[in-house]
Design an enzyme around this catalytic site. Structure first.
Site, mmCIF file in Angstrom:
data_model
loop_
_atom_site.group_PDB
_atom_site.id
_atom_site.type_symbol
_atom_site.label_atom_id
_atom_site.label_comp_id
_atom_site.label_asym_id
_atom_site.label_seq_id
_atom_site.Cartn_x
_atom_site.Cartn_y
_atom_site.Cartn_z
ATOM 1 N N ASP A 127 18.542 96.347 42.855
ATOM 2 C CA ASP A 127 19.643 97.093 42.246
ATOM 3 C C ASP A 127 20.448 97.726 43.365
ATOM 4 O O ASP A 127 19.937 97.960 44.476
ATOM 5 C CB ASP A 127 19.114 98.177 41.303
ATOM 6 C CG ASP A 127 20.254 98.917 40.597
ATOM 7 O OD1 ASP A 127 21.005 98.275 39.858
ATOM 8 O OD2 ASP A 127 20.401 100.131 40.823
ATOM 9 N N HIS A 144 24.347 108.576 40.138
ATOM 10 C CA HIS A 144 23.228 108.369 41.056
ATOM 11 C C HIS A 144 22.805 109.613 41.829
ATOM 12 O O HIS A 144 21.739 109.618 42.446
ATOM 13 C CB HIS A 144 23.539 107.235 42.042
ATOM 14 C CG HIS A 144 24.909 107.331 42.670
ATOM 15 N ND1 HIS A 144 25.326 108.390 43.421
ATOM 16 C CD2 HIS A 144 25.950 106.456 42.634
ATOM 17 C CE1 HIS A 144 26.548 108.182 43.835
ATOM 18 N NE2 HIS A 144 26.964 107.020 43.364
ATOM 19 N N HIS A 179 18.555 105.446 38.007
ATOM 20 C CA HIS A 179 19.741 105.720 38.809
ATOM 21 C C HIS A 179 19.421 106.110 40.242
ATOM 22 O O HIS A 179 20.206 106.786 40.899
ATOM 23 C CB HIS A 179 20.655 106.738 38.125
ATOM 24 C CG HIS A 179 21.181 106.229 36.820
ATOM 25 N ND1 HIS A 179 21.767 104.993 36.680
ATOM 26 C CD2 HIS A 179 21.168 106.762 35.578
ATOM 27 C CE1 HIS A 179 22.109 104.807 35.416
ATOM 28 N NE2 HIS A 179 21.748 105.854 34.735
#
Length: 363
Positions: A177, A228, A318
């Site tokens: 990711d 994030h 996140h």
């Protein structure tokens, strides 16, 4: 829709009787494509110089009207517009307006307002429930990112096809990711974190991981920081992407890449090919698309929703590595569900994913 039509087509728009209390449950990108496409056909073929929008409640449904002054077209013309693949100037899509309407279990028809010399397309859409409205408000506050489809996940290299007949349960995977400065890779947004973990022979190897912050050499977008939690101070002094991607490329060597909403992450990697001299030509699996294969009638294929459906607990969302681990756990849960549908090999998974609605939506 107003901004897109005015910017893309140069066609003036106005709002007319839009109920601010009405919420709709839609795939916003494909619906905007359909509305913009209809407006472009009106402008090109009927010289319509302005369109108006009306949004009203109709019980558990919603009426979305696209209104114009002047003549109305024939039923045959409406039908042809519905069934032809959508094309708006230099953008094209394999989807049709009918595909989009059917996706929403909706309907569309033409009506005329003879007294006012106007006509409108009425699109019938599902209204959102109060709970779904709350979820939408949370989403808009930035706690997840939208789905992107601007990278061809199925343009695999010849080397990648060598693994086509291997069982999904036997392959080696790098599940990864990225966190980014924003949501527009083609407009200068950059990667600020890469996280990855490994699956081998059907097992998640948490100890085999890759995690690195990246100096984007540009400011962070405020909305991305809400997702994030990464700040400019955290990125100061970190290596730049031309140093990080070679290390990640080596970590992912000889594996199949897995990501959730993989087109988003792969587009960022693709745009760095010239700068780094590296090409990520691995086979790519997208858990968003595989979720749509296994649960085609579910409304949401966001990572949070899939994990909840599969009984997984989400920890560390996140961060890039946290999201990669959740994605890996989701994929391992999907393997037996795919097998129940006769999808056992990498080729099976790719071909099934390519047939899903989401794989057909293009930027």
């Amino acid at each position: 829709a107003q901004r897109r039509i005015e910017k893309k087509l140069g066609l003036p728009t106005k709002l007319e009787d839009v109920d601010p209390e009405v919420w709709v449950k839609v795939d916003s990108f494909s619906l905007l494509q359909a509305i913009s496409y209809l407006a472009s056909r009106l402008s090109d073929e009927f010289e319509v110089r302005e369109v108006r929008f009306r949004l009203t409640a109709a019980g558990r449904l919603v009426h979305l009207d696209l209104i114009w002054s002047g003549q109305a077209m024939s039923t045959e013309t409406v039908m042809s517009w519905e069934l032809e693949p959508m094309k708006i100037e230099d953008e094209s899509s394999p989807l049709t307006v009918r595909d989009v309407i059917d996706r929403h279990d909706g309907e569309m028809w033409l009506e005329r307002e003879k007294v006012r010399h106007r006509a409108f397309f009425r699109i019938l859409l599902p209204a959102a429930t109060p709970q779904e409205q709350a979820e939408a408000e949370t989403y808009l506050r930035g706690e997840s990112r939208p789905e992107y489809y601007d990278f061809d996940l199925f343009a695999w290299s010849e080397k990648s096809h060598a693994l086509d007949d291997r069982l999904l349960s036997e392959l080696s995977y790098t599940v990864f990711d990225t966190e980014t400065t924003g949501l527009n890779p083609s407009q200068g947004d950059e990667i600020i974190q890469v996280g990855a973990t490994r699956i081998l022979n059907g097992k998640l190897l948490r100890a085999e991981s890759f995690e690195q912050l990246v100096d984007p050499e540009r400011p962070l977008a405020p909305e991305s920081a809400k997702i994030h939690g990464i700040t400019s101070e955290m990125l100061r002094g970190q290596p730049t992407i031309d140093k990080v991607l070679p290390a990640f490329h080596a970590f992912a060597a000889d594996t199949v890449l897995i990501a959730h909403n993989a087109a988003f992450d792969m587009r960022f990697l693709q745009l760095k090919e010239e700068q780094t001299g590296l090409r990520f030509d691995h086979p790519v699996i997208d858990t968003l698309l595989l979720s749509a294969v296994v649960h085609p009638n579910q409304e949401s294929h966001r990572l949070e929703a899939i994990a909840e459906r599969l009984g997984l607990t989400i920890v560390g969302r996140h961060t890039a590595l946290g999201d990669a681990i959740v994605t890996a756990e989701v994929f391992l849960k999907l393997i037996p569900l795919l097998a129940e549908k006769g999808i056992r090999t990498l080729r099976d998974a790719r071909e099934a994913a390519e047939k899903t609605y989401y794989a057909r939506v293009k930027y």
